[in-house]
Design a protein around this motif. Structure first.
Motif, short mmCIF file in Angstrom:
data_model
loop_
_atom_site.label_atom_id
_atom_site.label_comp_id
_atom_site.label_asym_id
_atom_site.label_seq_id
_atom_site.Cartn_x
_atom_site.Cartn_y
_atom_site.Cartn_z
N ASN A 84 0.85 -1.19 0.00
CA ASN A 84 0.00 0.00 0.00
C ASN A 84 0.88 1.23 0.00
O ASN A 84 1.71 1.41 0.89
CB ASN A 84 -0.89 -0.01 1.25
CG ASN A 84 -1.70 1.26 1.38
OD1 ASN A 84 -2.13 1.84 0.39
ND2 ASN A 84 -1.89 1.71 2.61
N LYS A 85 0.75 2.09 -1.00
CA LYS A 85 1.59 3.27 -1.12
C LYS A 85 0.75 4.54 -1.04
O LYS A 85 0.15 4.97 -2.02
CB LYS A 85 2.37 3.25 -2.44
CG LYS A 85 3.35 2.08 -2.55
CD LYS A 85 4.42 2.16 -1.46
CE LYS A 85 5.37 0.99 -1.50
NZ LYS A 85 6.33 1.00 -0.38
N PRO A 86 0.69 5.16 0.16
CA PRO A 86 -0.04 6.43 0.28
C PRO A 86 0.61 7.51 -0.58
O PRO A 86 1.74 7.37 -1.05
CB PRO A 86 0.10 6.76 1.77
CG PRO A 86 0.54 5.50 2.43
CD PRO A 86 1.30 4.74 1.41
N ARG A 87 -0.09 8.60 -0.73
CA ARG A 87 0.43 9.67 -1.58
C ARG A 87 1.51 10.51 -0.91
O ARG A 87 2.25 11.21 -1.57
CB ARG A 87 -0.71 10.59 -2.03
CG ARG A 87 -1.71 9.90 -2.95
CD ARG A 87 -2.79 10.86 -3.39
NE ARG A 87 -3.74 10.21 -4.28
CZ ARG A 87 -4.80 10.81 -4.81
NH1 ARG A 87 -5.05 12.08 -4.51
NH2 ARG A 87 -5.61 10.16 -5.61
N LEU A 96 0.28 12.31 9.57
CA LEU A 96 -0.38 11.56 10.63
C LEU A 96 -1.54 10.70 10.13
O LEU A 96 -1.96 9.78 10.84
CB LEU A 96 -0.87 12.53 11.71
CG LEU A 96 0.27 13.01 12.62
CD1 LEU A 96 -0.12 14.27 13.37
CD2 LEU A 96 0.66 11.91 13.60
N ALA A 97 -2.06 10.97 8.95
CA ALA A 97 -3.09 10.08 8.41
C ALA A 97 -2.55 8.66 8.28
O ALA A 97 -3.30 7.68 8.40
CB ALA A 97 -3.56 10.59 7.05
N VAL A 98 -1.24 8.54 8.05
CA VAL A 98 -0.61 7.23 7.91
C VAL A 98 0.10 6.82 9.20
O VAL A 98 0.06 5.64 9.59
CB VAL A 98 0.41 7.26 6.74
CG1 VAL A 98 0.97 5.86 6.49
CG2 VAL A 98 -0.22 7.81 5.48
N SER A 99 0.76 7.77 9.87
CA SER A 99 1.61 7.41 11.00
C SER A 99 0.86 7.28 12.32
O SER A 99 1.29 6.53 13.21
CB SER A 99 2.72 8.45 11.16
OG SER A 99 2.20 9.75 11.43
#
Length: 400
Positions: free
Chosen positions: A109-112, A116-119
């Motif tokens: 999965n590669k976010p853009r 903090l949305a990911v971390s």
């Protein structure tokens, strides 16, 4: 000295944080900035400028004594090498392991981007993995509303306490290694200033002096970076991003250095003023008042003296010495880690007092239209019975 994070310094930080967490009744402390995560863990990230891109967790009680660093997948090996626990999150970057060299399970999965949305969910996972219950301190200062909502939304299992001031309190007390690194950064910075001053002529400009400072700094094997390089020449005192070639070292010009190199992630912030030829009467009078205020501060700083008391006294001395309209928000600040030249607390009209082991920049600057900038700034270590100056350059206004 080599740059790094000695085990003794790691032990000092861990013990200090455990004591503060115990005092506040907190089970863990979460940092959201690169500099504070370095303080907690010893890992310095290139991505630390944006809050929430690199985070750290220190624990009051844990079978695993290591702090946790929440970082990008690309940093896992470096985090582990620093001695911290790695808790990675995926980013947009492609990461391959064709020879099976890493134990990391690479996410498809590669976010853009980062953030903090990911971390934030990884922070929660790390706290659960370590069995943290109850109350946690979170460094919320510096986060925008959306980022704060993301972090708080991921940490609903815990009671959250705003803990930015707790990190300020922790970092203001320096270890012996901190002071050694800061002393090295001061000594190198002063050597560079002295060499540049010996080379200045009427062809020198704010731009050429700035370039020369950077050249000499990065030629030094111990220097990791430049924390601050503000050189003004003549009457232009604006802290411009790009120093100007037209600001020349002509007769009567004031030259101000507000500069510092970084050694082992610890940076100097020192100031000295020079003048080409003879100074004007105004410059002499103003500098004499600033110097008296500076001397007063160096004489009174000691454990137990309040920031407010020192500030008020310094301002009174400068005003009575010939600058009755002089005003400043502060006359100094803590100094230590990372790229920012100023750390809290400040030497101003604020609560708090000097304690042994603090390192403070003491400064008495002046900015005058048609005059330029006059600056005098030292770095003082608060000792058991007073203070010790890390600087060696003369304090007097020096003529070139």
């Amino acid at each position: 000295m080599t740059a790094g994070y000695p085990d003794t310094n790691r032990d000092f930080v861990a013990a200090r944080l455990r004591g503060l967490l115990e005092r506040e009744g907190l089970d863990a402390l979460v940092s959201v900035t690169g500099t504070d995560t370095y303080y907690l863990s010893g890992y310095g990230s290139l991505y630390g400028a944006a809050p929430g891109t690199i985070l750290g967790i220190a624990y009051k009680d844990s079978a695993d004594p290591r702090p946790t660093v929440i970082s990008t997948e690309t940093e896992v090996e470096a985090v582990l090498a620093s001695g911290a626990e790695a808790a990675p999150y995926p980013t947009f970057m492609f990461l391959d392991d064709p020879f099976g060299r890493s134990s990391l399970e690479i996410s498809a999965n590669k976010p853009r981007g980062f953030g903090l949305a990911v971390s934030a969910p990884i922070v929660a996972d790390a706290l659960r993995r370590r069995g943290v219950k109850g109350r946690i301190g979170v460094q919320e200062r510096g986060l925008d509303t959306a980022s704060l909502d993301l972090l708080r939304g991921a940490l609903t299992e815990w009671e959250i306490v705003e803990a930015s001031e707790l990190l300020v309190e922790a970092r203001v007390q320096k270890s012996a290694e901190d002071i050694e690194y800061l002393g090295a950064s001061v000594a190198i910075t002063e050597d560079i200033i002295s060499q540049i001053v010996s080379e200045i002529d009427q062809e020198s400009s704010a731009r050429s002096i700035t370039s020369r400072f950077k050249e000499l700094a990065f030629a030094h094997p111990e220097v990791d970076d430049i924390r601050l390089c503000l050189v003004t020449v003549g009457t232009n005192f604006a802290p411009t991003y790009i120093a100007r070639e037209q600001d020349k070292a002509l007769p009567g010009a004031v030259i101000k250095f507000d500069v510092g190199v970084t050694v082992g992630y610890h940076g100097a912030d020192i100031g000295r003023t020079f003048v080409i030829g003879d100074p004007s009467d105004h410059v002499e009078r103003v500098y004499a008042a600033l110097l008296q205020g500076h001397e007063y501060l160096r004489s009174v700083i000691a454990p137990g003296v309040s920031f407010r008391e020192a500030f008020d006294g310094g301002m009174d001395v400068i005003k009575s010495a010939g600058l009755p309209h002089y005003t400043r928000g502060h006359l100094g600040h803590s100094v230590g880690l990372g790229p920012s030249p100023e750390e809290h607390p400040v030497l101003g009209d604020v609560d708090g007092q000097f304690r042994e082991g603090m390192v403070f920049c003491v400064e008495t600057p002046y900015y005058g239209f048609g005059v330029g900038c006059l600056q005098l700034e030292d770095m003082l270590v608060v000792t058991e019975d007073g203070n010790r100056n890390l600087n060696k350059l003369p304090h007097e206004l020096t003529s070139i």
